[in-house]
Scaffold this motif. Structure first.
Motif, mmCIF file in Angstrom:
data_model
loop_
_atom_site.group_PDB
_atom_site.id
_atom_site.type_symbol
_atom_site.label_atom_id
_atom_site.label_comp_id
_atom_site.label_asym_id
_atom_site.label_seq_id
_atom_site.Cartn_x
_atom_site.Cartn_y
_atom_site.Cartn_z
ATOM 1 N N PHE A 137 9.689 9.141 -5.547
ATOM 2 C CA PHE A 137 10.066 8.009 -6.403
ATOM 3 C C PHE A 137 11.112 7.132 -5.707
ATOM 4 O O PHE A 137 11.084 5.901 -5.809
ATOM 5 N N ILE A 138 12.059 7.756 -4.990
ATOM 6 C CA ILE A 138 13.069 6.996 -4.252
ATOM 7 C C ILE A 138 12.414 6.158 -3.159
ATOM 8 O O ILE A 138 12.703 4.962 -3.010
ATOM 9 N N PHE A 139 11.521 6.787 -2.399
ATOM 10 C CA PHE A 139 10.814 6.051 -1.343
ATOM 11 C C PHE A 139 9.993 4.901 -1.926
ATOM 12 O O PHE A 139 9.955 3.795 -1.362
ATOM 13 N N ALA A 140 9.324 5.153 -3.059
ATOM 14 C CA ALA A 140 8.526 4.104 -3.686
ATOM 15 C C ALA A 140 9.415 2.946 -4.146
ATOM 16 O O ALA A 140 9.065 1.774 -3.984
ATOM 17 N N GLU A 188 2.823 6.063 -2.667
ATOM 18 C CA GLU A 188 3.956 6.946 -2.966
ATOM 19 C C GLU A 188 4.204 7.045 -4.471
ATOM 20 O O GLU A 188 4.597 8.115 -4.965
ATOM 21 N N SER A 189 3.987 5.967 -5.195
ATOM 22 C CA SER A 189 4.180 6.002 -6.648
ATOM 23 C C SER A 189 3.195 6.964 -7.305
ATOM 24 O O SER A 189 3.575 7.782 -8.160
ATOM 25 N N VAL A 190 1.934 6.881 -6.908
ATOM 26 C CA VAL A 190 0.912 7.762 -7.482
ATOM 27 C C VAL A 190 1.174 9.213 -7.066
ATOM 28 O O VAL A 190 1.077 10.140 -7.887
ATOM 29 N N MET A 191 1.545 9.431 -5.800
ATOM 30 C CA MET A 191 1.834 10.787 -5.332
ATOM 31 C C MET A 191 3.035 11.372 -6.077
ATOM 32 O O MET A 191 3.038 12.547 -6.466
ATOM 33 N N ALA A 192 4.069 10.554 -6.281
ATOM 34 C CA ALA A 192 5.264 11.015 -6.994
ATOM 35 C C ALA A 192 4.923 11.406 -8.428
ATOM 36 O O ALA A 192 5.395 12.434 -8.942
ATOM 37 N N GLY A 244 0.821 -1.217 0.000
ATOM 38 C CA GLY A 244 0.000 0.000 0.000
ATOM 39 C C GLY A 244 0.846 1.255 0.000
ATOM 40 O O GLY A 244 0.526 2.247 -0.675
ATOM 41 N N ILE A 245 1.957 1.238 0.753
ATOM 42 C CA ILE A 245 2.870 2.379 0.774
ATOM 43 C C ILE A 245 3.471 2.593 -0.604
ATOM 44 O O ILE A 245 3.561 3.736 -1.098
ATOM 45 N N PHE A 246 3.906 1.506 -1.243
ATOM 46 C CA PHE A 246 4.492 1.585 -2.581
ATOM 47 C C PHE A 246 3.511 2.204 -3.576
ATOM 48 O O PHE A 246 3.863 3.114 -4.346
ATOM 49 N N ILE A 247 2.264 1.750 -3.575
ATOM 50 C CA ILE A 247 1.270 2.266 -4.515
ATOM 51 C C ILE A 247 0.995 3.745 -4.238
ATOM 52 O O ILE A 247 0.973 4.574 -5.161
ATOM 53 N N LEU A 249 -3.549 7.085 2.184
ATOM 54 C CA LEU A 249 -3.288 5.668 1.908
ATOM 55 C C LEU A 249 -1.947 5.241 2.481
ATOM 56 O O LEU A 249 -1.831 4.164 3.096
ATOM 57 N N VAL A 250 -0.923 6.092 2.305
ATOM 58 C CA VAL A 250 0.414 5.772 2.819
ATOM 59 C C VAL A 250 0.387 5.668 4.340
ATOM 60 O O VAL A 250 0.931 4.719 4.927
ATOM 61 N N GLN A 251 -0.238 6.641 5.001
ATOM 62 C CA GLN A 251 -0.272 6.631 6.463
ATOM 63 C C GLN A 251 -1.110 5.466 6.991
ATOM 64 O O GLN A 251 -0.727 4.804 7.968
ATOM 65 N N PHE A 252 -2.237 5.205 6.346
ATOM 66 C CA PHE A 252 -3.070 4.075 6.759
ATOM 67 C C PHE A 252 -2.318 2.761 6.585
ATOM 68 O O PHE A 252 -2.305 1.910 7.474
#
Length: 462
Positions: A430-433, A339-343, A334-337, A368-371
């Motif tokens: 993008f790096i975090f994702a 952060e990718s969309v936010m980036a 969920g974090i990956f998705i 979504l990332v925090q949840f």
């Protein structure tokens, strides 16, 4: 509901009471973490309160920063003390600096006194991350250990929401007096619990048996069933085993199981710190403003606190059903998705593309990332490390991993503003994702499932 279905059985009540009462300390620490943020408005304008006048940004920075070294000192000290005097007495002592933190605040007349209060609160917080997971792991039955272990994160999230809500409606001095109730309640309620049976097992078999009977809801030795006898036998392998046999040697840390446990634990620590969710919390106001939100910062903080609490509660609810590995995979995915969309949103916006119709995306993906983070990676990491580590070296290894976590957190917090300014928000996202994707693969390959397994079974699987 897991709490209702499991809680109806009499043999579980004492375990739940112990886990809930001990995490009153975590609840208080959740308030300590965001006290400065929740009190910011009053601290900035209360010129008559302090000898130095209105607090400057540098002074507020000192007050805020005093928490981290306190937590590091507390993790090292109380982690060591837990092996010397026991988990219970150690945690009762940890409540004293926590209580001092809330009492000093109303009487503080300069920034240094507030910084001292924050440092003391941090030391008590260090015990939450090092001693409480060990205590819960040592007293809980196999089918309850996942759920009870998650109460630490649930209590922290509740404390964060509580301090933000109280800080919005009340002056910080009134809030401090209200918060003193929590460590006092902890001292009263937690005192009823015996020491963990595993700690007592190699020191006094009779006391270990009484402790285990208490936590298994067995009133007398005559009522003990075969399962209880087997568990007691595993804890107390020999009545003649003495504390001196507990002396550690280099092989205890270098054997295959210990190495693998430390490798997985370190991977979880890196996942916890480098997935970006904690860092993005510092940009919460920016993200809300970019999305066109007119909500006051404190209302935004309360909204995020509710999201975090809901995610943590759901992870606690599903831990006993889905398993920790499943929660971790769902969380980091969920974090990956998110952060990718936010980036992608910030990248397209920076390139001049029309993105106004998607201005809800920053808030949506941030939520979504925090949840997702609280649903798994932030709530599972510490109890899972305690489960995977061999019992003989558990206290030391958990201490080292938690200290590593806080050191990494301090470094990331320090360098992130410079990196985001030079690289841009979209590049950092993008790096975090990308890192989150790598961590997803790591969890899928290396992290074992511990749901419903005994500590011995977990060790055998390594």
């Amino acid at each position: 509901m897991v709490f209702i279905n499991v809680g109806l059985s009499k043999c579980y009540w004492n375990q739940y009471f112990a886990a809930i009462s001990v995490n009153l300390l975590s609840l208080s620490y959740g308030g300590v973490i965001l006290w400065t943020s929740a009190s910011y408005i009053y601290l900035k304008k209360d010129s008559n309160r302090f000898e130095t006048g209105v607090l400057t940004k540098e002074q507020l920075g000192l007050i805020t920063a005093a928490l981290s070294p306190g937590t590091l000192v507390g993790a090292l000290f109380f982690g060591w003390l837990a092996d010397k005097i026991g988990r219970k007495r150690c945690l009762l002592l940890a409540a004293l600096p926590m209580l001092a933190h809330w009492i000093i605040i109303p009487f503080a007349r300069n920034p240094l006194q507030l910084a001292v209060a924050r440092f003391l609160g941090g030391t008590a917080g260090g015990s939450c991350f090092t001693v409480i997971p060990i205590y819960i792991t040592e007293l809980a039955q196999d089918n309850l250990r996942s759920t009870l272990g998650m109460l630490l994160s649930l209590a922290l999230s509740t404390g964060v929401l509580l301090i933000n809500t109280l800080g919005y409606f009340l002056h910080y001095i009134t809030v401090a007096w209200i918060m003193t109730i929590i460590p006092l309640a902890f001292l009263v309620l937690f005192a009823f619990n015996p020491e963990s049976p595993q700690y007592l097992a190699q020191r006094n078999r009779e006391k270990a048996e009484r402790s285990l009977r208490y936590y298994r809801g067995i009133s007398s030795s005559g009522d003990a069933n075969e399962e209880f006898q087997q568990e007691l036998s595993r804890l107390c392998k020999s009545e003649d085993e003495k504390p001196e046999k507990l002396q550690l040697c280099w092989h205890d840390f270098t054997n295959r199981k210990a190495r693998k446990a430390y490798f997985i634990g370190l991977g979880l620590v890196l996942t916890n710190q480098f997935n970006g969710c904690l860092t993005l919390q510092n940009y919460m106001t920016f993200i809300f403003e970019e999305a066109g939100s007119n909500l006051p910062p404190m209302i935004s903080a309360i909204i995020v606190s509710v999201i975090v609490l809901v995610g943590t509660f759901l992870s606690t609810h599903f831990a006993g059903f889905a398993g920790r590995r499943t929660l971790l995979l769902g969380s980091i995915s969920g974090i990956f998705i998110g952060e990718s969309v936010m980036a992608l949103y910030y990248y397209l916006t920076s390139k001049g593309y029309e993105t106004s119709m998607f201005n809800w995306l920053p808030i949506g993906t941030f939520s979504l990332v925090q949840f997702s983070s609280t649903f798994g990676i932030l709530s599972v990491t510490t109890p899972l490390i305690a489960e995977l580590t061999p019992p003989k070296i558990r206290s030391i290894v958990v201490r080292v991993q938690i200290v590593t976590m806080f050191l990494l957190s301090s470094v990331i917090t320090k360098i992130f503003p410079q990196l985001s300014e030079s690289l841009g928000m979209s590049s950092m996202l993008f790096i975090f994702a990308g890192l989150s994707f790598i961590f997803t693969v790591f969890i899928a390959i290396f992290v074992p499932e511990t749901k419903g397994k005994s500590i011995q079974a977990i060790q055998d699987s390594l």
